[in-house]
Design an enzyme around this catalytic site. Structure first.
Site, mmCIF file in Angstrom:
data_model
loop_
_atom_site.group_PDB
_atom_site.id
_atom_site.type_symbol
_atom_site.label_atom_id
_atom_site.label_comp_id
_atom_site.label_asym_id
_atom_site.label_seq_id
_atom_site.Cartn_x
_atom_site.Cartn_y
_atom_site.Cartn_z
ATOM 1 N N GLN A 125 0.848 -1.195 0.000
ATOM 2 C CA GLN A 125 0.000 0.000 0.000
ATOM 3 C C GLN A 125 0.873 1.231 0.000
ATOM 4 O O GLN A 125 1.977 1.216 0.555
ATOM 5 C CB GLN A 125 -0.997 -0.026 1.151
ATOM 6 C CG GLN A 125 -0.412 -0.148 2.542
ATOM 7 C CD GLN A 125 -0.016 1.181 3.138
ATOM 8 O OE1 GLN A 125 -0.262 2.224 2.540
ATOM 9 N NE2 GLN A 125 0.615 1.138 4.289
ATOM 10 N N SER A 128 0.748 6.843 2.884
ATOM 11 C CA SER A 128 1.372 7.936 3.635
ATOM 12 C C SER A 128 2.436 8.655 2.823
ATOM 13 O O SER A 128 3.064 8.086 1.920
ATOM 14 C CB SER A 128 2.017 7.381 4.901
ATOM 15 O OG SER A 128 1.068 6.763 5.712
ATOM 16 N N GLU A 243 -10.158 -1.543 6.924
ATOM 17 C CA GLU A 243 -8.915 -1.821 7.628
ATOM 18 C C GLU A 243 -9.121 -1.731 9.135
ATOM 19 O O GLU A 243 -8.501 -2.435 9.901
ATOM 20 C CB GLU A 243 -7.858 -0.823 7.161
ATOM 21 C CG GLU A 243 -6.443 -1.176 7.581
ATOM 22 C CD GLU A 243 -5.426 -0.165 7.094
ATOM 23 O OE1 GLU A 243 -5.833 0.893 6.605
ATOM 24 O OE2 GLU A 243 -4.230 -0.444 7.223
ATOM 25 N N ASN A 357 -4.710 6.183 16.768
ATOM 26 C CA ASN A 357 -5.820 6.036 17.712
ATOM 27 C C ASN A 357 -6.391 7.393 18.146
ATOM 28 O O ASN A 357 -7.557 7.474 18.526
ATOM 29 C CB ASN A 357 -5.374 5.205 18.911
ATOM 30 C CG ASN A 357 -5.275 3.726 18.535
ATOM 31 O OD1 ASN A 357 -5.347 3.366 17.355
ATOM 32 N ND2 ASN A 357 -5.115 2.873 19.533
#
Lengths: 376, 324
Positions: A125, A128, A243, A357
């Site tokens: 992937q 970022s 995800e 998070n």
């Protein structure tokens, strides 16, 4: 309300268990974050693919078995309980495929999915960038219109699996005049393309788990754009949502890990160490909670949507707690190379990737609790 | 596999929530604490009419149960609204008596429990040492591995939760012997329903904290705009949402060998989740949450009281590890 598996699940469990018993390598494979280990895991993926075990819930026409989500959970329970190798193509099976099922063309599904199911093409992937992690809408790498496709430019980083994978998918800014979330295009490209440089980056333990990608006029044909050019954000969010949901971390993985942790407790624990015993209990309880919550999730008929953020916060913290407890049980041996240590290093990234998070907690607070948006 | 409440169970839960929302339970709590049990008794009657107590009583004795999933639904709502009185003890006593077969004690009291006419207090030493509301209960029982006895409650000790009066008991003559299985079953069911009550308390505290954070302004903004506040509240939701499946999973394990282990898992998780909810509620409300006059402080105090009631978290964790 019940927790009973039906005959279809039990039959499937028996079949999967027998298959795993016949095929799981007796010796653990080397770490998939190394060149040798990656090759060994690639071979294992082909073994799975030969018997349609890569993505059992996919339709048969794409190389799956068309089984229910509950049967998929059963598969995962058996897979991890058998101590089978880590999955080298999770980016392909869980992230890319999910997006293609929602946004891909029939031609893309037919072309892209079967090689994943066969274990032939391994995906990385490429989300970022150095300046855009949690703030994914701040992407600056570009896709410029050219005849028959797009030219990619710029830099990606923290690109999981990129050091050894075949192809990658990611978002590029194609319409710079549009807003932050607009004007992004979702594309797939080969990692050996002209103009592309892959520079592996060592993670915390030095293993090249991801890479930086430098793109200089890398050509992508129109057929490798997912969804509508300029509307990649929408497609990307369906990937990210997935995800954070169950597929990235199926409950079976935690149940198998905690069973091994209990074994380690029996072998290594000082029974008078009640502090460590309490932590073991909490980890076991949380694994059980995660498993039951998974059954609740698949029992529901609605789309869980942003509730996936609850899942992501929960499993990522649990994964760290589980491995910390194992290392503490190992005591002074905890720093020595071991599968527990490898798992620990991997778990440390869980609270960072797939949206930190902190981002998840904002989503939970704003979208599930209805708190007002404000300045970050 | 269908691990979600069915339509009837959801309707039952919603009915209880609506009934209790309209009942001013905070006033009943304050009255109960002041020694006036009338409003609380009226609540009990309404709950009995809704079928709550019959859920724990076998059909042979005029009940509809035992129905552990529905009992968890009910206890969660009773906790959410901080209903006063020894309902966990009464329901656990129904489990105890229901296990005694055609003993006269069961035949006398179970129909009255099912009808909501009997408040029963129960001690199960050492884990449940005091008779909750033993001074107003219609029956006080004490049970151990050997015997079930009627008991008299004397004196009383103030709890942090003013609506909980905890009385030491003097056991009478044994009424039933060889009651180990019945005592153990009563303890497990009581611990499960206490956990459900805790989860409801935690949910109520989260709801009121979110509402407060949306309206209370500081530095010119609602405090709920600040991430420091948001993240606390998000963590509470995560903990509550992952404690709940443990409760229902345990309810489904009723009368299986895993029941005790799963009850302990649920109780430890519900203690932790509700305690976090209470701490965050205090922090979000600031000074007002620390006052006696403010109703949610009743919930906050009950959370800490129940944290160690029906077995401390440490004892339940130990039981989980022993079962692994």
């Amino acid at each position: 309300m019940d927790l009973d598996f039906g005959p279809a699940e039990e039959e499937f469990r028996t079949e999967v268990r027998a298959w795993l018993r016949a095929h799981v390598p007796a010796e653990p494979l080397p770490s998939l974050e190394t060149a040798d280990g990656f090759a060994a895991h690639r071979e294992w993926e082909r073994t799975l693919g030969a018997d349609r075990m890569v993505a059992v819930s996919w339709p048969r026409e794409y190389g799956g078995r068309g089984v229910s989500l509950l049967q998929w959970l059963v598969f995962e329970e058996e897979y991890y309980a058998a101590g089978a190798p880590g999955r080298v193509n999770q980016n392909g099976t869980d992230l890319l495929a999910t997006t293609l099922f929602r946004h891909g063309t029939p031609e893309q599904l037919a072309r892209i999915l079967p090689p994943i199911a066969a274990g032939e093409v391994i995906w990385a992937q490429a989300w970022s960038e150095p300046g855009a992690g949690s703030d994914l809408a701040g992407l600056r790498s570009t896709a410029t219109r050219t005849r028959g496709g797009w030219l990619l430019g710029g830099q990606k980083t923290w690109s999981s699996r990129a050091p050894f994978a075949d192809r990658a998918f990611g978002l590029f800014r194609s319409h710079p005049e549009a807003g932050r979330h607009r004007g992004l295009t979702y594309v797939m490209f080969p990692l050996d393309a002209d103009g592309l440089t892959v520079r592996p980056i060592g993670r915390l333990d030095g293993k090249p788990a991801f890479a930086e990608l430098f793109l200089d006029e890398v050509f992508v044909p129109d057929e490798d754009v997912i969804g509508v050019a300029g509307e990649g954000w929408k497609a990307a969010m369906s990937t990210a949502g997935n995800e954070r949901g169950l597929t990235l971390r199926p409950p079976g993985r935690f149940m198998a890990s905690v069973d091994r942790l209990v074994e380690l407790w029996r072998e290594r624990a000082d029974p008078s160490d009640t502090a460590l015993r309490d932590r073991l209990a909490d980890v076991w309880i949380r694994c059980q909670a995660y498993r039951l919550k998974g059954f609740e999730t698949i029992s529901r008929e609605d789309d869980i949507g942003v509730e996936a953020s609850l899942t992501k916060v929960f499993w990522s913290e649990l994964d760290v707690a589980l491995h910390e407890t194992a290392l503490d049980l190992l005591g002074t041996d905890g720093e020595l190379t071991s599968p527990w240590l490898e798992g620990y290093v991997f778990s440390l990234a869980g609270t960072i990737y797939a949206g930190t998070n902190e981002i998840q907690r904002n989503l939970i607070a704003e979208r599930l609790l209805g708190l007002p948006r404000g300045a970050r | 596999m269908k691990f979600v409440l069915d339509a009837e169970q959801r309707l039952f839960t919603d009915t209880l929530h609506a009934l209790l929302t309209g009942a001013d339970t905070a006033r009943a709590v304050r009255a109960w604490a002041a020694g006036d049990t009338k409003p609380g008794r009226a609540l009990w009657s309404a709950l009995a009419d809704a079928g709550v107590f019959a859920l724990a009583v076998p059909e042979a004795h005029g009940g509809a149960g035992p129905l552990p999933v529905e009992l968890v639904c009910a206890a969660e709502q009773l906790g959410r609204h901080a209903v006063p009185g020894p309902f966990v003890e009464t329901l656990a006593a129904a489990e105890l008596l229901g296990r005694l077969g055609d003993d006269p004690l069961a035949a006398t009291w179970l129909p009255r429990i099912a009808a909501g006419e009997a408040l029963v207090s129960l001690t199960l030493p050492p884990a449940v040492p005091y008779a909750l509301d033993g001074d107003v209960a219609d029956l006080v029982l004490t049970a151990d591995a050997e015997t079930v006895r009627e008991a008299t409650a004397h004196g009383g000790t103030a709890s942090l939760d003013p609506s909980r009066r905890l009385l030491p008991v003097v056991p009478g003559e044994p009424l039933v012997t060889g009651a180990a299985a019945a005592s153990a079953a009563a303890y497990d069911l009581g611990a499960l329903l206490c956990a459900a009550q805790q989860l409801g308390l935690g949910r109520a505290l989260l709801d009121v904290s979110v509402e407060y954070a949306r309206t209370r302004q500081q530095f010119g903004h609602p405090i709920g705009e600040y991430q420091a506040v948001k993240h606390h509240l998000a963590d509470v939701l995560v903990e509550l949402e992952y404690a709940r499946p443990l409760l229902f999973g345990a309810a489904l394990a009723y009368r299986t060998p895993e029941f005790s282990r799963d009850v302990s898992a649920a109780k430890a998780a519900a203690s932790a989740a509700s305690y976090l909810a209470a701490r965050v509620a205090l922090q979000v409300h600031g000074a007002i949450g620390y006052t006696d006059e403010y109703d949610p402080s009743l919930w906050i105090r009950k959370v800490r009281a129940l944290y160690s009631a029906w077995g401390s978290p440490a004892s339940h964790r130990a039981r989980v590890v022993d079962a692994l």
